[in-house]
Design an enzyme around this catalytic site. Structure first.
Site, PDB file in Angstrom:
ATOM      1  NE  ARG A  34       6.233   4.250  10.492  1.00  0.00           N
ATOM      2  CZ  ARG A  34       5.161   4.319   9.683  1.00  0.00           C
ATOM      3  NH1 ARG A  34       4.952   3.400   8.775  1.00  0.00           N
ATOM      4  NH2 ARG A  34       4.317   5.328   9.789  1.00  0.00           N
TER       5      ARG A  34
ATOM      6  CG  ASN B 150       8.392  -1.730   0.781  1.00  0.00           C
ATOM      7  OD1 ASN B 150       7.757  -1.920   1.817  1.00  0.00           O
ATOM      8  ND2 ASN B 150       8.998  -0.583   0.508  1.00  0.00           N
TER       9      ASN B 150
ATOM     10  CE1 TYR C 163       8.614   5.172   3.413  1.00  0.00           C
ATOM     11  CE2 TYR C 163       6.969   6.922   3.337  1.00  0.00           C
ATOM     12  CZ  TYR C 163       7.486   5.784   3.934  1.00  0.00           C
ATOM     13  OH  TYR C 163       6.887   5.258   5.054  1.00  0.00           O
TER      14      TYR C 163
ATOM     15  CG  HIS D  39       4.903  -2.249  10.383  1.00  0.00           C
ATOM     16  ND1 HIS D  39       6.243  -2.571  10.432  1.00  0.00           N
ATOM     17  CD2 HIS D  39       4.802  -1.187   9.541  1.00  0.00           C
ATOM     18  CE1 HIS D  39       6.910  -1.718   9.654  1.00  0.00           C
ATOM     19  NE2 HIS D  39       6.061  -0.884   9.104  1.00  0.00           N
TER      20      HIS D  39
ATOM     21  CD  GLU E 162      11.323  -7.101   6.123  1.00  0.00           C
ATOM     22  OE1 GLU E 162      12.251  -7.808   6.601  1.00  0.00           O
ATOM     23  OE2 GLU E 162      10.516  -6.500   6.825  1.00  0.00           O
TER      24      GLU E 162
ATOM     25  CG  ASP F 225       0.453 -17.735   7.779  1.00  0.00           C
ATOM     26  OD1 ASP F 225       1.467 -17.870   8.487  1.00  0.00           O
ATOM     27  OD2 ASP F 225      -0.701 -17.687   8.244  1.00  0.00           O
TER      28      ASP F 225
ATOM     29  CG  HIS G  59      11.009  -2.099   5.223  1.00  0.00           C
ATOM     30  ND1 HIS G  59       9.660  -2.074   4.968  1.00  0.00           N
ATOM     31  CD2 HIS G  59      11.274  -3.294   5.792  1.00  0.00           C
ATOM     32  CE1 HIS G  59       9.128  -3.197   5.385  1.00  0.00           C
ATOM     33  NE2 HIS G  59      10.086  -3.964   5.881  1.00  0.00           N
ATOM     34  CB  ILE G  60      12.085   3.174   0.882  1.00  0.00           C
ATOM     35  CG1 ILE G  60      11.621   2.358  -0.328  1.00  0.00           C
ATOM     36  CG2 ILE G  60      12.765   4.483   0.455  1.00  0.00           C
ATOM     37  CD1 ILE G  60      10.453   2.988  -1.091  1.00  0.00           C
ATOM     38  CB  SER G  61      11.893   4.868   5.667  1.00  0.00           C
ATOM     39  OG  SER G  61      10.966   3.929   6.190  1.00  0.00           O
TER      40      SER G  61
ATOM     41  N   PRO H 137       0.793  -1.229   0.000  1.00  0.00           N
ATOM     42  CG  PRO H 137      -0.201  -1.176   2.092  1.00  0.00           C
ATOM     43  CD  PRO H 137       0.479  -2.098   1.137  1.00  0.00           C
ATOM     44  CG  ASN H 138      -0.384   4.284   1.167  1.00  0.00           C
ATOM     45  OD1 ASN H 138      -1.331   4.806   0.575  1.00  0.00           O
ATOM     46  ND2 ASN H 138      -0.505   3.741   2.363  1.00  0.00           N
TER      47      ASN H 138
ATOM     48  NE  ARG I 269       9.218   6.166   9.373  1.00  0.00           N
ATOM     49  CZ  ARG I 269       8.353   5.954   8.367  1.00  0.00           C
ATOM     50  NH1 ARG I 269       8.669   5.097   7.397  1.00  0.00           N
ATOM     51  NH2 ARG I 269       7.209   6.590   8.341  1.00  0.00           N
TER      52      ARG I 269
ATOM     53  CB  ALA J 187       1.178   0.034   6.549  1.00  0.00           C
TER      54      ALA J 187
ATOM     55  NE  ARG K 278       3.732   6.465   1.822  1.00  0.00           N
ATOM     56  CZ  ARG K 278       4.027   5.255   2.230  1.00  0.00           C
ATOM     57  NH1 ARG K 278       4.595   4.395   1.405  1.00  0.00           N
ATOM     58  NH2 ARG K 278       3.760   4.887   3.451  1.00  0.00           N
TER      59      ARG K 278
HETATM   60  C1  DQA Z   1       7.971   1.190   4.292  1.00  0.00           C
HETATM   61  C2  DQA Z   1       7.933   1.428   5.803  1.00  0.00           C
HETATM   62  C3  DQA Z   1       6.557   1.145   6.361  1.00  0.00           C
HETATM   63  O1  DQA Z   1       6.542   1.354   7.768  1.00  0.00           O
HETATM   64  C4  DQA Z   1       5.546   2.059   5.722  1.00  0.00           C
HETATM   65  O2  DQA Z   1       4.237   1.771   6.205  1.00  0.00           O
HETATM   66  C5  DQA Z   1       5.594   2.031   4.248  1.00  0.00           C
HETATM   67  C6  DQA Z   1       6.894   2.000   3.585  1.00  0.00           C
HETATM   68  C7  DQA Z   1       9.329   1.606   3.689  1.00  0.00           C
HETATM   69  O3  DQA Z   1       9.553   1.256   2.544  1.00  0.00           O
HETATM   70  O4  DQA Z   1      10.135   2.262   4.345  1.00  0.00           O
HETATM   71  O5  DQA Z   1       4.573   2.108   3.574  1.00  0.00           O
HETATM   72  O6  DQA Z   1       7.783  -0.187   4.036  1.00  0.00           O
END
Ligand code: DQA
Length: 144
Positions: A110, A73, A22, A79, A97, A86, A99-101, A9-10, A106, A76, A17
């Site tokens: 997270r 990735n 990011y 978490h 896995e 599964d 994560h950009i941030s 998502p997002n 944080r 959210a 964003r």
């Molecule tokens: C994220 C970190 C997550 O906590 C957040 O909800 C995202 C992006 C990252 O790429 O840093 O949507 O996965």
């Protein structure tokens, strides 16, 4: 080799964003860069993005017999989602896995990643270049 690159998502709003967290690279530009990077190593990428948890589960299941590795990735859902954990455990396709941030620097919520237990590696806080690192990690492992 074929890799499936899944974004949750997002992440379709990359570039727009929260650029302080990011970056300014758009989702389309990122996908093009990942494809080029993988191609230079003789691998092919397929991309999937969804804002819906069940659709992400379907994408992981759909990789069975199709993809050699998965970069994910989960946004959210990282978490919150035991269903994604599964799914990667069910298909047993090596998964990294991303994560950009730096999720560890944080909010406390997270710091929890359910999917991590089913992944062969995690790339955290390296910006969008983290996806390229994840591709390299997977290809190194698959070629070994
Ligand atoms: C994220 C970190 C997550 O906590 C957040 O909800 C995202 C992006 C990252 O790429 O840093 O949507 O996965």
């Amino acid at each position: 080799m074929k890799l499936l690159i899944i974004n949750g998502p997002n992440l379709n709003l990359l570039g727009l964003r929260e650029p302080g967290l990011y970056g300014r690279e758009t989702y389309d530009s990122l996908c093009a860069r990942i494809a080029e990077h993988a191609e230079a190593r003789g691998a092919e990428c397929e991309f999937y993005q969804s804002n819906h948890e069940g659709d992400l589960v379907d994408a992981i299941q759909g990789a069975l017999g199709d993809a050699d590795g998965i970069v994910i990735n989960p946004g959210a859902y990282t978490h919150t989602s035991i269903a994604l954990l599964d799914a990667v455990n069910a298909v047993k396709i090596p998964t990294v896995e991303v994560h950009i941030s730096d999720v560890n620097a944080r909010e406390d919520f997270r710091k929890i990643s359910y999917i991590r237990a089913g992944c062969v590696a995690s790339v955290i806080g390296h910006g969008t270049n983290g996806y390229l690192e994840a591709v390299d990690l997977l290809l190194d492992r698959l070629e070994a």
